[in-house]
Design an enzyme around this catalytic site. Structure first.
Site, PDB file in Angstrom:
ATOM      1  N   ASP A  88      13.768   7.116   0.939  1.00  0.00           N
ATOM      2  CA  ASP A  88      14.222   6.448  -0.281  1.00  0.00           C
ATOM      3  C   ASP A  88      15.287   7.339  -0.923  1.00  0.00           C
ATOM      4  OD1 ASP A  88      14.485   4.581  -2.268  1.00  0.00           O
ATOM      5  OD2 ASP A  88      12.368   4.523  -2.805  1.00  0.00           O
ATOM      6  N   ASP A 123      20.041   1.888  -5.102  1.00  0.00           N
ATOM      7  CA  ASP A 123      20.046   0.608  -5.822  1.00  0.00           C
ATOM      8  C   ASP A 123      19.644   0.845  -7.278  1.00  0.00           C
ATOM      9  OD1 ASP A 123      17.561   1.343  -4.535  1.00  0.00           O
ATOM     10  OD2 ASP A 123      16.706  -0.529  -5.253  1.00  0.00           O
ATOM     11  N   CYS A 273     -18.969   2.737   1.791  1.00  0.00           N
ATOM     12  CA  CYS A 273     -17.878   2.842   2.749  1.00  0.00           C
ATOM     13  C   CYS A 273     -18.317   3.705   3.914  1.00  0.00           C
ATOM     14  CB  CYS A 273     -16.639   3.449   2.091  1.00  0.00           C
ATOM     15  SG  CYS A 273     -15.263   3.523   3.253  1.00  0.00           S
ATOM     16  N   CYS A 275     -16.063   4.676   6.335  1.00  0.00           N
ATOM     17  CA  CYS A 275     -14.867   5.182   7.009  1.00  0.00           C
ATOM     18  C   CYS A 275     -15.127   6.641   7.407  1.00  0.00           C
ATOM     19  CB  CYS A 275     -13.645   5.042   6.101  1.00  0.00           C
ATOM     20  SG  CYS A 275     -13.473   6.361   4.873  1.00  0.00           S
ATOM     21  N   CYS A 278     -15.624   9.019   4.498  1.00  0.00           N
ATOM     22  CA  CYS A 278     -16.815   8.856   3.645  1.00  0.00           C
ATOM     23  C   CYS A 278     -18.119   9.043   4.417  1.00  0.00           C
ATOM     24  CB  CYS A 278     -16.842   7.465   3.024  1.00  0.00           C
ATOM     25  SG  CYS A 278     -15.512   7.164   1.869  1.00  0.00           S
TER      26      CYS A 278
HETATM   27  N1  GUN Z   1      10.420   2.176  -4.689  1.00  0.00           N
HETATM   28  C1  GUN Z   1       9.721   1.278  -5.401  1.00  0.00           C
HETATM   29  N2  GUN Z   1      10.538   0.330  -5.912  1.00  0.00           N
HETATM   30  C2  GUN Z   1      11.774   0.643  -5.521  1.00  0.00           C
HETATM   31  C3  GUN Z   1      13.052   0.020  -5.717  1.00  0.00           C
HETATM   32  O1  GUN Z   1      13.203  -1.002  -6.385  1.00  0.00           O
HETATM   33  N3  GUN Z   1      14.138   0.626  -5.109  1.00  0.00           N
HETATM   34  C4  GUN Z   1      13.996   1.755  -4.350  1.00  0.00           C
HETATM   35  N4  GUN Z   1      15.084   2.284  -3.766  1.00  0.00           N
HETATM   36  N5  GUN Z   1      12.798   2.346  -4.171  1.00  0.00           N
HETATM   37  C5  GUN Z   1      11.715   1.786  -4.737  1.00  0.00           C
HETATM   38 ZN    ZN Z   2     -14.256   5.538   2.811  1.00  0.00          ZN
END
Ligand code: GUN
Ligand code: ZN
Length: 640
Positions: A88, A123, A273, A275, A278
């Site tokens: 990201d 963005d 749970c 898993c 747990c």
């Molecule tokens: N992570 C959660 N929402 C968003 C988003 O709208 N844009 C970006 N780039 N990362 C995110």
């Molecule tokens: Zn668990």
């Protein structure tokens, strides 16, 4: 490159190929904080089987040590992770903390330099509280930045994020413009606040408005969605990728994720749970762990929950039962149920991708089941494609299936008296001739009915009776003196199913002149329909619908103008398809926009000549946008 390998309505299964390998979708990418590994990337890959993760290039770039390491050894080595890495861009940090100190160009350059597989544009996170004008400007900037990123991308795939806050038109418009650019994945962004505040009906608006504008040949990522409770609904809406930071964030606060919500360890009285994280623990023993171990155990528990639900979603999706799972999951919280109900507002859009039939039976899970697009399909076709054999209708209440067996004697008497038997079913009025088709016969409803559905049902019944042109309507039984011959039930059944499936003009071409029916000796059901000596149709036992034979297809081609039921392929494909090979999307010149998935179609050449019959796997829009994959599963060719 994204290839769709299976689908049910808007939901799909696919394979996304990147430079570091393939991701099978739907898939969830755990978020890895490059500064703190609550669970290491290697563990995510090896123990949990997460073949893709997402991390944050902005955080890496802002930390001198991480930045230098990422630049010198590459992201995969730095994280010790062999799978696919998405990064990201810092947008989420701007949502959380205000401005970020990086330009779009810089962060794209950086993501490329560290060897990201799928990078993200910087963005603008469009907040749900924003005005329409502010949102529109942010969408424009996001689109400009996406164009810039595309021009720089080289061998890095690009996330082109759909923004637009809660303005549906802006979402669709942004999606359309994103779809026209050379991006590889479409995240739907700006939705974290909606999910955090359980505003699921708005989430549904946002996702569907985005889907309407997007190109079906690219995967859709729901940015910031990672709670197991939203996965079934989100996959149902056509989202393919998800990411979760909450597994680690919640663990830090001693919160455990479950399919029905998030629970604080401090409030839990019992741990249900099993898993691997747990197993052997009780609420008390988990509480007694020291902070670090507890955080790790809960994070692992959360990951197992997410993984388990993702697998359940995949199983239901592959079995054609995702509606059922989503309806059941949405019962865990009224806000989710509200989201599911909002989906009804998009029934017409959903109907376009709703398959004509499925392998398994449809199970009723509550009033919401009636909102499924199959119901809309049925009501549309029954009010436009049904022509009754007589002008007098006799109504029956449903008492068991199949109707023709449960009411065998009554139907017989009814027909001899000149009436057409109609059963009042949960789908609406069902003419007895249609009682074997999907989903009428292949559905299981409880016999006790809900009491808040009367009006809608009455409307459909009156509309049906009027459109079918009945002059008299009675509830069966009636006293009657008239004892006529009745009519040939088998032929009427063949005619009614053909009309329902192919439309009235095509059905008239198929069922004409002298009709012979070949029936199963065991069940008495129709197998083959022979009209004027030609075998035109065969009936499938599973869904009670017809497969089209070559002779039938040729009749439709001469009687009903194009594009009805046609998928036209180019000359290169004709020799292959006529030999029985499947028709691939890239060879398709045009397709009837009314074709639905799993529908019988006729493959034609550019001159509208018969090439083959088969079943469409995709809609016309989907075929047009796909460069890979099968458009028609071909049954038979001319062989010449
Ligand atoms: N992570 C959660 N929402 C968003 C988003 O709208 N844009 C970006 N780039 N990362 C995110
Ligand atoms: Zn668990």
């Amino acid at each position: 490159m994204f290839e769709i390998t299976g689908r049910d309505g808007l939901a799909r299964m696919g394979v996304l190929t990147t430079k570091s390998g393939k991701i099978e979708t739907p898939a969830l990418l755990p978020v890895v904080n490059p500064k703190i590994f609550t669970v290491t990337p290697r563990e995510l890959y090896e123990e949990f089987g997460f073949k893709a993760l997402i991390t944050n290039s902005y955080i890496i770039r802002n930390n001198e040590d991480l930045k230098q390491r990422a630049l010198s050894e590459g992201l995969h080595k730095m994280l010790d992770y062999d799978g696919v890495i998405m990064t990201d861009s810092g947008t989420f940090q701007s949502h959380m903390y205000g401005e970020v100190e990086v330009t779009n160009k810089e962060i794209i350059e950086f993501q490329k330099a560290i060897g990201t597989d799928i990078g993200t544009v910087l963005d603008i996170f469009t907040e749900p509280s924003w005005s329409e004008e502010k949102t529109k400007n942010a969408v424009d900037v996001t689109l400009e930045r996406t164009a810039e990123a595309v021009s720089m991308k080289e061998d890095m795939m690009i996330n082109g994020v759909v923004q637009g806050s809660v303005y549906n038109d802006l979402r669709t418009e942004c999606a359309r413009r994103m779809a026209s650019m050379d991006v590889d994945v479409h995240p739907v962004g700006g939705v974290v606040p909606l999910m955090e505040q359980y505003r699921f009906s708005e989430l549904v608006d946002v996702v569907i408005s985005s889907k309407i504008g997007l190109n079906p040949n690219r995967p859709v990522h729901l940015f910031g969605a990672g709670h197991p409770m939203v996965l079934a609904l989100s996959v149902l809406m056509g989202c393919d990728l998800f990411d979760s930071a909450s597994y680690a964030k919640f663990a830090r606060d001693d919160r455990l994720m479950f399919i029905d919500g998030t629970h604080r360890l401090g409030d839990m009285k019992h741990l249900d749970c099993d898993c691997p994280a747990c197993r052997g623990h009780t609420v008390e023993s988990l509480r007694a762990l020291d902070k670090k171990d507890r955080e790790k155990a809960i994070a692992r528990h959360n990951l197992y929950q997410i993984r388990g639900e993702m697998n359940t979603v995949k199983r239901y999706l592959s079995e054609g039962r995702l509606w059922e799972l989503a309806e059941n999951r949405c019962r865990s919280h009224p806000a989710l149920l509200e989201g599911l109900r909002r989906l009804y507002d998009y029934s017409e859009f959903l109907e376009r991708t709703e398959p004509i039939s499925r392998d398994g039976a449809m199970f009723y899970s509550g009033v919401e089941t009636r909102g499924r697009p199959s119901f809309l399909r049925y009501s549309q076709r029954i009010t436009s494609r049904y022509v009754p054999p007589t002008k007098k209708a006799a109504l029956f209440l449903e008492s068991g299936k199949p109707y023709s067996r449960c009411y065998a004697e009554e139907f017989d008497a009814c027909r001899r008296a000149g009436f057409t038997p109609i059963v009042i079913s949960p789908f609406g009025p069902v003419p007895a001739e249609l009682d074997e088709i999907y989903p009428l016969a292949q559905s299981v409803f409880p016999m006790q009915r809900e009491y808040d559905i009367g009006e809608e049902e009455d409307d459909l019944l009156s509309c049906f009776l009027e459109k079918a042109g009945f002059e008299e309507v009675v509830m069966w039984p009636v006293d009657t003196e008239t004892e006529g011959e009745g009519y040939d039930v088998g032929v009427e059944r063949a005619r009614a199913v053909a009309r329902y499936q192919f439309g009235n003009d095509a059905a008239d071409a198929l069922i004409r002149g002298r009709i012979e029916l070949v029936t199963s000796r065991k069940t008495g059901k129709i197998r083959n329909v022979i009209s004027e000596g030609e075998h035109v149709l065969s009936m499938r036992a599973g869904d009670g619908l017809f497969t089209l034979r070559e002779e039938g297809a040729r009749r439709i081609l001469s009687a009903v103008p194009a594009p009805h039921m046609r998928i036209t392929v180019n000359d290169d494909a004709v020799p292959f398809v006529s030999q029985g090979r499947n028709a691939f999307c890239r060879f398709v010149l045009s397709a009837d926009p009314e074709i639905r998935p799993m529908e019988e179609v006729i493959v034609t050449d550019a001159e509208d000549r018969f090439v083959a019959t088969g079943r469409a796997l995709l809609t016309a829009d989907e075929i047009a946008s796909m460069s890979k994959g099968v458009a028609v599963k071909v049954r038979s060719g001319t062989g010449d």
